[in-house]
Design a protein around this motif. Sequence first.
Motif, short mmCIF file in Angstrom:
data_model
loop_
_atom_site.label_atom_id
_atom_site.label_comp_id
_atom_site.label_asym_id
_atom_site.label_seq_id
_atom_site.Cartn_x
_atom_site.Cartn_y
_atom_site.Cartn_z
N GLU A 191 11.12 -3.25 -3.17
CA GLU A 191 11.24 -1.90 -2.63
C GLU A 191 9.89 -1.47 -2.07
O GLU A 191 8.84 -1.74 -2.67
CB GLU A 191 11.70 -0.92 -3.70
CG GLU A 191 12.04 0.43 -3.10
CD GLU A 191 12.78 1.34 -4.05
OE1 GLU A 191 12.36 2.51 -4.15
OE2 GLU A 191 13.75 0.90 -4.67
N TYR A 192 9.94 -0.85 -0.91
CA TYR A 192 8.73 -0.32 -0.29
C TYR A 192 9.14 0.86 0.58
O TYR A 192 10.17 0.80 1.27
CB TYR A 192 8.05 -1.39 0.57
CG TYR A 192 6.90 -0.88 1.40
CD1 TYR A 192 5.72 -0.44 0.80
CD2 TYR A 192 6.99 -0.82 2.78
CE1 TYR A 192 4.66 0.04 1.56
CE2 TYR A 192 5.94 -0.34 3.55
CZ TYR A 192 4.77 0.08 2.92
OH TYR A 192 3.73 0.56 3.68
N SER A 229 12.75 2.00 0.48
CA SER A 229 13.85 1.14 0.94
C SER A 229 13.73 -0.25 0.34
O SER A 229 12.65 -0.71 -0.02
CB SER A 229 13.82 1.02 2.47
OG SER A 229 13.96 2.30 3.05
N LYS A 230 14.87 -0.93 0.30
CA LYS A 230 14.91 -2.31 -0.20
C LYS A 230 14.70 -3.27 0.97
O LYS A 230 15.30 -3.10 2.04
CB LYS A 230 16.25 -2.61 -0.87
CG LYS A 230 16.48 -1.84 -2.14
CD LYS A 230 17.74 -2.29 -2.86
CE LYS A 230 18.97 -2.00 -2.01
NZ LYS A 230 20.23 -2.35 -2.64
#
Length: 171
Positions: free
Chosen positions: A64-65, A68-69
């Motif tokens: 995740e970043y 968002s995945k």
Amino acid sequence: MKRILLATAFSLTAAAAWAGPQFVDQTGFAVSGYDVVAYFDLEQSAVGTAQPAGVPGNKNYVAEYNGSKFAFSSKENLAKFEADPAAYAPQYDGHCAYGVSKGGKVPGNPNLWRIVDGKLFLNITKNVVTFWEEDIPGNITLAEGNWPGLEPAAASSNPIPQFKSDAPAGS
């Protein structure tokens, strides 16, 4: 020394403020579930010719970043991303770079990509790529100027034209 530390902290905070939510389509993944690290290992085609297809990610390798995945094709690519996600995440939060240069936010297509100065850019359609490639540096300059005003705005919820994602692959 204290001024340098404060300046560095301010720069990092300001850079983080530029990042908004990644474009996420029906796959539930940024970049339609394609491996953003893999683009940096693909051989780029000359301007005016089609790039190689992106590499689908695998739902077993996810990070995740920026809220968002992201999916990756290998454990190695996942580790590279986790070490420096900002180096691999697409510009303009995965939105079409040419669209941003024209003042809008539309989806980026994971198979219409180009790396410029070590950064990943996506576009929406082959026709748009033609316009983008007429003046890549000029379009980046325009997009950089437009992005601060566009970033907080909601992105288009329209699907990428003529694109169906099977990513992330794997079980």
